[in-house]
Design a protein around this motif. Structure first.
Motif, mmCIF file in Angstrom:
data_model
loop_
_atom_site.group_PDB
_atom_site.id
_atom_site.type_symbol
_atom_site.label_atom_id
_atom_site.label_comp_id
_atom_site.label_asym_id
_atom_site.label_seq_id
_atom_site.Cartn_x
_atom_site.Cartn_y
_atom_site.Cartn_z
ATOM 1 N N LEU A 23 0.827 -1.204 0.000
ATOM 2 C CA LEU A 23 0.000 0.000 0.000
ATOM 3 C C LEU A 23 0.863 1.257 0.000
ATOM 4 O O LEU A 23 0.570 2.235 -0.692
ATOM 5 C CB LEU A 23 -0.927 -0.002 1.213
ATOM 6 N N THR A 24 1.957 1.209 0.764
ATOM 7 C CA THR A 24 2.889 2.348 0.779
ATOM 8 C C THR A 24 3.455 2.592 -0.616
ATOM 9 O O THR A 24 3.511 3.732 -1.094
ATOM 10 C CB THR A 24 4.039 2.083 1.771
ATOM 11 N N GLY A 25 3.883 1.515 -1.294
ATOM 12 C CA GLY A 25 4.409 1.650 -2.645
ATOM 13 C C GLY A 25 3.368 2.198 -3.609
ATOM 14 O O GLY A 25 3.679 3.026 -4.470
ATOM 15 N N HIS A 26 2.128 1.738 -3.476
ATOM 16 C CA HIS A 26 1.051 2.233 -4.332
ATOM 17 C C HIS A 26 0.829 3.730 -4.110
ATOM 18 O O HIS A 26 0.672 4.498 -5.074
ATOM 19 C CB HIS A 26 -0.237 1.457 -4.033
ATOM 20 N N ASN A 27 0.825 4.154 -2.854
ATOM 21 C CA ASN A 27 0.621 5.571 -2.538
ATOM 22 C C ASN A 27 1.762 6.433 -3.062
ATOM 23 O O ASN A 27 1.537 7.537 -3.583
ATOM 24 C CB ASN A 27 0.480 5.753 -1.022
ATOM 25 N N ILE A 28 2.988 5.925 -2.943
ATOM 26 C CA ILE A 28 4.138 6.679 -3.450
ATOM 27 C C ILE A 28 4.053 6.818 -4.970
ATOM 28 O O ILE A 28 4.351 7.894 -5.527
ATOM 29 C CB ILE A 28 5.452 5.983 -3.039
ATOM 30 N N SER A 29 3.638 5.739 -5.660
ATOM 31 C CA SER A 29 3.533 5.814 -7.122
ATOM 32 C C SER A 29 2.490 6.839 -7.546
ATOM 33 O O SER A 29 2.693 7.583 -8.519
ATOM 34 C CB SER A 29 3.199 4.438 -7.701
ATOM 35 N N ILE A 30 1.374 6.916 -6.817
ATOM 36 C CA ILE A 30 0.356 7.926 -7.124
ATOM 37 C C ILE A 30 0.936 9.332 -6.968
ATOM 38 O O ILE A 30 0.714 10.209 -7.819
ATOM 39 C CB ILE A 30 -0.871 7.736 -6.210
ATOM 40 N N MET A 31 1.686 9.547 -5.893
ATOM 41 C CA MET A 31 2.279 10.870 -5.660
ATOM 42 C C MET A 31 3.256 11.239 -6.776
ATOM 43 O O MET A 31 3.246 12.364 -7.295
ATOM 44 C CB MET A 31 2.997 10.876 -4.312
ATOM 45 N N PHE A 32 4.101 10.285 -7.185
ATOM 46 C CA PHE A 32 5.096 10.582 -8.210
ATOM 47 C C PHE A 32 4.464 10.773 -9.586
ATOM 48 O O PHE A 32 4.879 11.651 -10.356
ATOM 49 C CB PHE A 32 6.147 9.470 -8.265
ATOM 50 N N TYR A 33 3.470 9.944 -9.927
ATOM 51 C CA TYR A 33 2.788 10.129 -11.208
ATOM 52 C C TYR A 33 2.054 11.469 -11.233
ATOM 53 O O TYR A 33 2.004 12.151 -12.272
ATOM 54 C CB TYR A 33 1.820 8.982 -11.479
ATOM 55 N N GLY A 34 1.472 11.851 -10.122
ATOM 56 C CA GLY A 34 0.811 13.154 -10.039
ATOM 57 C C GLY A 34 1.788 14.296 -10.238
ATOM 58 O O GLY A 34 1.515 15.266 -10.961
ATOM 59 N N ALA A 36 4.623 14.120 -11.886
ATOM 60 C CA ALA A 36 5.029 14.101 -13.299
ATOM 61 C C ALA A 36 3.977 14.777 -14.175
ATOM 62 O O ALA A 36 4.312 15.516 -15.108
ATOM 63 C CB ALA A 36 5.252 12.656 -13.748
ATOM 64 N N ALA A 37 2.688 14.533 -13.889
ATOM 65 C CA ALA A 37 1.617 15.142 -14.687
ATOM 66 C C ALA A 37 1.616 16.655 -14.534
ATOM 67 O O ALA A 37 1.508 17.401 -15.526
ATOM 68 C CB ALA A 37 0.267 14.559 -14.254
ATOM 69 N N VAL A 38 1.764 17.143 -13.298
ATOM 70 C CA VAL A 38 1.790 18.597 -13.071
ATOM 71 C C VAL A 38 3.007 19.220 -13.741
ATOM 72 O O VAL A 38 2.913 20.288 -14.378
ATOM 73 C CB VAL A 38 1.786 18.886 -11.555
ATOM 74 N N SER A 39 4.165 18.565 -13.617
ATOM 75 C CA SER A 39 5.386 19.093 -14.229
ATOM 76 C C SER A 39 5.267 19.169 -15.752
ATOM 77 O O SER A 39 5.715 20.136 -16.379
ATOM 78 C CB SER A 39 6.585 18.218 -13.854
ATOM 79 N N THR A 40 4.648 18.162 -16.353
ATOM 80 C CA THR A 40 4.444 18.164 -17.810
ATOM 81 C C THR A 40 3.539 19.314 -18.225
ATOM 82 O O THR A 40 3.795 20.014 -19.219
ATOM 83 C CB THR A 40 3.837 16.823 -18.264
ATOM 84 N N GLY A 41 2.461 19.519 -17.459
ATOM 85 C CA GLY A 41 1.563 20.632 -17.750
ATOM 86 C C GLY A 41 2.266 21.972 -17.653
ATOM 87 O O GLY A 41 2.067 22.861 -18.500
#
Length: 317
Positions: A23-34, A36-41
């Motif tokens: 669950l910790t790994g899943h939460n970290i992946s959500i934070m990092f993908y988020g 990346a999306a903001v940085s791309t925008g």
């Protein structure tokens, strides 16, 4: 604001779940993908929105710079000129020390708070938020004060000294076991530490004019990152091996050195003097449709100066 959000969201997006590493790994992946999306925008917005230069110079000091400076600009030569400027070198080191200290505290804040207040991850993030939001207010107020008074060195020195005192107060109140007191002291520390940032940039531009603000600001940022990396590694080691008090005292000693270096800076307000001189000559900047069509003697960064205006040699640089 981005840094403040960076303090607030991670403890929320990645709560402490030591018994469920998946669950910790899943939460970290959500934070990092988020992220990346903001940085791309933001990258896309940068490409679309940012222009090469404004239609008119932002100040009189920029208006009197010859347009040829931009075409013949050498980043390497500009850096060499800045390194030869003793006042700027002192500012470079002192700015790097204080801003690097702020980066170090920001990075290790969660570790520092948890050492004194167990299971307070959310409050550690909120303390970081308080640190940065107070700093945003400090930046605005210090900038307004500088605009009003033009007292660059004395304002920079006072804010630097108050940052040192704030660091001492923050360090010696952590052991009081009062988390609300930590909120207050962190806010005071952030107010002055972050409030120093625009002062350092503006002071740097003043003492290095007519060099590009981008070069001087870039060097200041680079030194802040270098000191930030070094301070984070050393403070982190001291905090782990000994305690947060040792790491904070380490930073306090360096900040005191920064106060001394700031006091040694020779204040020569080159940009301000040019602004005052050109302002008294009724300088008018007129936008030109095609700067290349203007005579060489009338071209100035994409504007035309009224032909009746005459500049002294010192003013025209």
């Amino acid at each position: 604001l981005g840094t403040a959000i960076g303090f607030l969201l991670p403890p929320v997006l990645v709560p402490n779940t030591p018994k469920d590493p998946e669950l910790t790994g899943h939460n970290i992946s959500i934070m990092f993908y988020g992220t990346a999306a903001v940085s791309t925008g933001l990258f896309i917005l940068t490409v679309i929105v940012i222009k090469d230069r404004p239609p008119l110079p932002p100040s009189q000091a920029q208006a009197v710079l010859p347009g040829s400076l931009l075409e013949d600009y050498s980043y390497r030569q500009s850096i060499i000129n800045l390194i030869k400027n003793k006042a700027f070198v002192l500012l470079l080191i002192s700015y790097g020390i204080l801003t690097g200290s702020f980066y170090s505290i920001s990075t290790l804040l969660n570790q520092i708070i948890i050492k004194h207040f167990a299971d307070q991850e959310l409050n550690a993030g909120r303390i970081g938020l308080t640190l940065v939001v107070a700093g945003m207010v400090g930046s605005i107020l210090c900038g307004l004060w500088l605009d009003h008074t033009k007292t660059y060195k004395i304002t920079t020195l006072i804010v630097y000294l108050l940052s040192f005192l704030g660091m001492l107060v923050f360090t010696f109140t952590l052991d009081q076991k009062n988390i609300y007191l930590v909120f207050f002291t962190a806010g005071v520390l952030g107010f002055f530490m972050t409030g120093y940032l625009p002062l350092g940039f503006e002071f740097g531009v003043e003492i290095t004019y007519p060099e590009s603000e981008g070069t001087s600001s870039g060097l200041l940022n680079a030194f802040a990152q270098i000191f930030g990396i070094i301070f984070t590694l050393i403070q982190g080691r001291l905090t782990t091996v000994f305690n947060p008090f040792a790491g904070n005292i380490f930073l306090s000693a360096w900040i005191f050195l920064g106060v001394v270096l700031t006091a040694l800076i020779k204040s020569e307000l080159k940009r301000h003097n040019v602004n005052m001189a050109t302002g008294s000559k009724n300088l008018q900047a007129l936008p030109t449709e095609c700067p290349g069509d203007a005579p060489a003697e009338d071209k100035t960064n994409g504007v035309q100066l009224e032909p009746s205006v005459s500049f002294s040699r010192e003013t025209s640089l």
